[in-house]
Design a protein around this motif. Structure first.
Motif, mmCIF file in Angstrom:
data_model
loop_
_atom_site.group_PDB
_atom_site.id
_atom_site.type_symbol
_atom_site.label_atom_id
_atom_site.label_comp_id
_atom_site.label_asym_id
_atom_site.label_seq_id
_atom_site.Cartn_x
_atom_site.Cartn_y
_atom_site.Cartn_z
ATOM 1 N N LYS A 693 18.521 -21.902 10.247
ATOM 2 C CA LYS A 693 18.995 -21.622 9.036
ATOM 3 C C LYS A 693 18.805 -23.219 8.872
ATOM 4 C CE LYS A 693 21.606 -17.497 7.664
ATOM 5 N NZ LYS A 693 23.052 -17.729 7.429
ATOM 6 N N TYR A 738 17.911 -26.620 4.839
ATOM 7 C CA TYR A 738 19.361 -25.671 4.972
ATOM 8 C C TYR A 738 19.083 -24.920 4.451
ATOM 9 C CZ TYR A 738 23.747 -23.807 7.203
ATOM 10 O OH TYR A 738 25.069 -23.314 7.281
ATOM 11 N N THR A 739 19.158 -23.610 4.068
ATOM 12 C CA THR A 739 19.224 -22.455 3.395
ATOM 13 C C THR A 739 20.247 -21.423 3.831
ATOM 14 O OG1 THR A 739 16.810 -22.774 3.457
ATOM 15 C CG2 THR A 739 17.776 -20.338 3.144
ATOM 16 N N LEU A 740 20.297 -20.747 2.836
ATOM 17 C CA LEU A 740 22.382 -20.057 3.102
ATOM 18 C C LEU A 740 21.335 -18.989 2.164
ATOM 19 C CD1 LEU A 740 24.933 -22.111 3.519
ATOM 20 C CD2 LEU A 740 24.612 -20.597 5.537
ATOM 21 N N LYS A 744 19.539 -11.690 4.962
ATOM 22 C CA LYS A 744 17.846 -11.763 5.212
ATOM 23 C C LYS A 744 17.156 -11.269 3.467
ATOM 24 C CE LYS A 744 18.276 -12.154 10.039
ATOM 25 N NZ LYS A 744 17.680 -12.057 10.586
ATOM 26 N N LYS A 747 17.279 -12.723 0.280
ATOM 27 C CA LYS A 747 16.282 -14.329 -0.460
ATOM 28 C C LYS A 747 15.450 -14.137 -1.148
ATOM 29 C CE LYS A 747 17.213 -16.088 4.887
ATOM 30 N NZ LYS A 747 16.580 -17.034 6.041
ATOM 31 N N ASP A 799 21.496 -17.157 -3.287
ATOM 32 C CA ASP A 799 20.836 -18.041 -2.381
ATOM 33 C C ASP A 799 21.401 -19.454 -2.583
ATOM 34 O OD1 ASP A 799 18.454 -19.023 -3.184
ATOM 35 O OD2 ASP A 799 18.402 -17.207 -3.913
ATOM 36 N N ASN A 801 19.732 -23.386 -1.522
ATOM 37 C CA ASN A 801 18.446 -24.060 -0.584
ATOM 38 C C ASN A 801 19.114 -25.526 -0.694
ATOM 39 O OD1 ASN A 801 16.635 -22.248 0.207
ATOM 40 N ND2 ASN A 801 15.991 -22.339 -1.806
#
Length: 905
Positions: A693, A738-740, A744, A747, A799, A801
């Motif tokens: 991630k 960093y992506t949270l 999945k 997103k 999400d 970013n």
């Protein structure tokens, strides 16, 4: 008898023994021949002599619940076969000439298709009746479905005359493309005209309970062509609004038609009131169209736009967009009065590869005034505003399938810096090449070893280069400064292995440059400026170079034991050494007298103060090397991978994780240089963390040489000899992404709309949509709500970013942080219909907030509503939009937004 089916009618004849009596025999013959014209028996005759009704395909099913499918043909009355069936019963009355069908009834006649709860077919009056049924709860079911050709009507009941083509329809429901219509009473005049009374028009999916509709008192409806309505009121949630129209016209067709595009009302604080986006649409043909739009402001500013799309199936498709704006600020006579003309041209063209595999043509053009996207009066594209480059390319290429293969291409390219207004253009660029040839390969085609791998190619490149600015774009000055030439290249190379593990490659490169313009340089001692005089005429030079490289791959594994959490680490190294030799070509260099004042002041002869230059500077191949070089390069790439014990105890195999995707080192040594032979070492690497991630990339430049005492330049002394470290770091940078997300599947899809105008493909700089209004595809339909049924799911999709970047500069030990910023973008669905997003950031060097945008979107089923707000900065503005999604009613909207507070440059 009349209430029974034909197939169930039997005539009982009692046979008695006939006496041999002539009287009874004659009486029987008379009775059978002249008594009754119709006699029905158990056997159906092969040929029916009746001139009224003939039955065909009468099948009797012993199961009463099974469906029946019958076909009848009535001579002299019907024009074709009638097919029908029903679930409960089918009743045929010959005397009344009626066919009655009950429960799930279906009737097919000519091009008519009718399905209903009850159907009565009167073929004497040429009429059909259809209606609904009541269920055990008293609710109406099995609404009639009537279809003629492509036109479909779903009424409560219908009465239709198939001879005169007239019909009366109660509560009809029909759909024409995106438009749904329900009318209390409809009258079908003929095959192509309907008159309706008390009708509802809407694009909502639920025609029975729409969130909005237009109530029409009288309407003329021509299926597939148009809808003409009288006095109309708009209702929202069954509440009438003051929005009314005396009449309206809706074209309904699958083909495009020319027509007027009504303008929308607008206002600008500096230019007054405006009419925007009004014009005319030209439906020129099925393959191309043209849309002419314009804006006008009360202070005299105006804009025009020409938009055209074209397509030829299986061949090509594309679009053209030309924009021009005449901008007037303030009022004539005031000190801040200004007048500016800006333009932008966009063209995209794609050729279908299947139409001709051997030739290709493509175009991607984006050129115009450098400040167009910053100053446009009807454009709020944030991605384009923040972008400072525009580029274009138009190319045609063709391949000749011979041995060896030959390729050539023609292209025109354009690159424009919107900050400096500098434009670099090639018009045209010609490239030709001959495919690789292996002269020593045997007939079996096996290429192995030094000799058999020897190959050569040929390529030629010709360019007409131009460098100019916005002020002289496509003017005489632009073409006067053009430089043309050709560059021929012939590389001869081979590769082989030595000692089984080392890969060796060697090449000899021949280069020849033809220049059609050269320069003659001199010094203007009156102004002390260097003057380049253009010299037209053919000139050329030839160079060659030799390069060799050798590399291998080394694998190393460090085992720690299977009982350890980290069982092993694998290290892969790929070292390589390269050598390049380039001769010096001082013969192509001239000199000019550069500093006469310095010569007099120092007492040196004037003739000794000269500066060398090459007359080929600026040519297509550039100037050749003046001094020869003998350069040795070193590089090492590394990857680190680990095997760790899986947390899942049921899995027997260890899990592989990547520690470092790459870790690279490179430097070079110039054996011919008189000083500073080692070049700075370049170090770079990257890895993925936290289940891939977080993406981390870093780079640094390490200089082995020390600085002089003034710290203004490098000296030919190693830094370690001056009491420092082995290397002196001169530059370093690191980026972290960093992506949270909640999952999945949650997103968000990145918005790429603005990329065609030059924006980022993510939303760290906000929405890239040109008008910042939602599109039809931006909002999920009702069917995509995952079965939402009254209670909102506690799981809210979201999400986040994050992007962090830092750059350090230390060329002269200044230890300066050149840039240090953090950007954040977050999106979430507060409810299935409410979406909110935020993009912002902070610059730690300038100590200020970077570009910030707040986005809010509401899906109103048939409508879309959005609000975008950039609260501060040079591009601060807000915009609100609400409108109908369907294209047929896309002009019913309210779009209110402020122009960004920009500074004209």
């Amino acid at each position: 008898m009349a209430s029974q089916k034909l197939g169930h009618i039997f005539t009982k004849i009692v046979f008695k023994l006939l006496r041999t009596n002539l009287f009874y025999i004659v009486l029987t013959i008379i009775f059978l021949g002249f008594g009754k014209p119709f006699i029905y028996g158990q056997s159906v005759p092969k040929k029916n002599t009746s001139n009224k009704v003939s039955t065909q395909d009468q099948n009797t099913n012993s199961n009463a619940s099974a469906k029946k499918n019958d076909t009848i043909k009535v001579k002299s009355i019907l024009e074709g076969k009638v097919k029908y069936r029903a679930k409960k019963y089918e009743k045929f009355d010959q005397k009344k000439k009626l066919i009655t069908l009950h429960d799930q009834a279906e009737l097919y006649y000519l091009d008519y298709e009718l399905k209903a709860g009850v159907i009565v077919f009167d073929y004497e009056k040429n009429e059909v009746y259809a209606g609904r049924l009541k269920d055990s709860m008293g609710n109406y079911t099995q609404i009639p479905y009537f279809k003629q050709g492509s036109s479909v009507i779903e009424p409560d009941s219908i009465r239709f005359n198939y001879k005169t083509k007239k019909a009366l329809v109660w509560n009809s429901r029909t759909s024409q493309q995106e438009l749904n219509i329900k009318a209390h009473l409809s009258k079908k005049e003929n095959d192509s005209v309907y008159f309706m009374k008390g009708a509802r028009l809407t694009t909502a999916k639920d025609i029975e309970d729409p969130e909005y509709f237009f109530y029409v008192r009288k309407m003329k409806f021509v299926p597939g062509k148009k809808v003409v309505i009288g006095t109309t009121n708009m209702y929202i949630e069954n509440v009438p609004t003051p929005i009314a129209l005396p009449f309206a016209f809706f074209p309904i067709t699958e083909k495009s038609h020319s027509g007027i595009i009504p303008p929308s009302y607008g206002q600008n604080n500096t230019r007054g009131y405006a009419l925007q986006n009004g014009g005319y649409y030209f439906a020129l043909s099925d393959k191309y169209d043209l849309e002419v739009l314009g804006d006008y402001y009360t202070n005299g500013s105006y804009a025009t736009r020409f938009q055209s799309s074209y397509a030829n199936r299986y061949k090509y498709n594309g679009s053209i967009n030309i924009r021009f704006e005449n901008l007037i600020n303030s009022e004539r006579g005031y000190p801040d009065y200004s007048k500016t003309k800006i333009y932008n041209i966009q063209w995209s063209h794609t050729k279908d590869a299947k139409s001709n595999p051997n030739s290709r043509f493509s175009a991607s053009v984006n050129l115009g005034s450098s400040q167009y996207f910053q100053q446009s009066i009807n454009l709020a594209n944030i991605g384009s505003t923040l972008n400072n480059t525009m580029s274009s390319s138009v190319s045609y290429s063709k391949t000749f399938n011979c041995v060896p293969q030959v390729n050539f291409s023609l292209a025109a390219t354009h690159s424009q810096n919107t900050n400096t207004k500098q434009i670099n253009m090639t018009l045209p660029t010609f490239q030709g090449s001959v495919d690789r040839i292996y002269p020593f390969v045997p007939k079996n085609g096996i290429k192995k070893g030094f000799i058999k791998n020897i190959n050569l190619q040929y390529s030629v490149r010709g360019e007409n280069q131009m460098q100019t600015t916005d002020d002289y774009f496509f003017k005489k000055e632009m073409f006067d400064n053009a430089r043309s030439g050709f560059q021929h290249t012939i590389p001869l190379s081979t590769n082989f292995k030595i000692f089984k593990h080392f890969s060796v490659s060697s090449s000899f490169n021949y280069n020849e440059v033809w220049a059609l313009q050269t320069i003659k340089r001199s010094m203007d001692f009156a102004t002390y400026k260097v003057v380049d005089t253009k010299v037209n005429g053919f000139d050329s030079y030839r160079t060659y170079s030799v390069s060799n490289s050798v590399g291998t791959t080394i694998y190393g594994t460090f085992n720690f034991g299977k009982d350890k959490k980290i069982q092993s680490i694998r290290h892969v190294m790929r070292p390589a050494i390269s050598h390049t030799y380039v001769p010096g070509y001082a013969k192509y260099y001239d000199s000019y007298e550069s500093d006469r004042i310095y010569a007099k002041a120092t007492g040196l002869p004037v003739e000794s103060i000269y500066t060398q230059y090459s007359r080929f500077e600026g040519s297509i191949g550039g100037a050749p090397n003046k001094y020869y070089s003998n350069n040795i390069g070193f590089s090492l790439s590394n990857t680190f991978e680990a095997k760790v014990r899986d947390k899942d105890s049921t899995k027997t195999e260890p899990k592989k994780i990547m520690l470092l995707n790459n870790f690279n080192l490179s430097t070079s040594y110039d054996a011919t240089a008189d000083s500073l032979r080692w070049s700075p070492m370049r170090l770079s690497g990257g890895t993925l963390l936290f289940k891939q991630k977080m993406n981390v990339n870093f780079a640094a430049t390490l200089d082995p040489y020390a600085l002089n005492k003034a710290k203004t330049g490098r000296i030919n002394t190693f830094n370690i000899d001056e009491g420092g470290s082995l290397f002196r770091m001169t530059a370093a940078n690191m980026t972290i992404n960093y992506t949270l997300a909640s999952s999945k599947d949650d997103k968000k899809k990145k918005n790429v709309q603005g990329s065609k105008n030059g924006g980022r493909e993510d939303d760290l700089f906000g929405s890239n949509d040109e008008l910042n209004t939602p599109k039809d595809s931006d909002t999920k339909s009702e069917e995509d709500d995952d079965g939402f049924s009254g209670f909102y799911n506690a799981k809210i999709p979201w999400d986040l970013n994050l992007a962090y970047s830092i750059t350090c500069s230390n060329n002269f030990n200044e230890r300066k942080i050149a840039s240090n910023s953090l950007m954040i973008s977050a999106n979430t669905d507060l409810t299935p219909k409410w979406k909110i997003g935020v993009s912002t950031g902070y610059d730690f060097v300038r100590k200020g907030v970077t570009f910030t945008q707040i986005r809010l979107n509401r899906d109103l089923l048939s409508w879309n509503m959005s609000f975008n707000w950039n609260p501060f900065g040079t591009n601060s503005y807000w915009g609100f939009f609400i409108g109908i999604k369907a294209g047929v009613l896309k002009d019913i909207k309210w779009d209110k937004r402020t122009q960004p507070d920009r500074t004209l440059r």
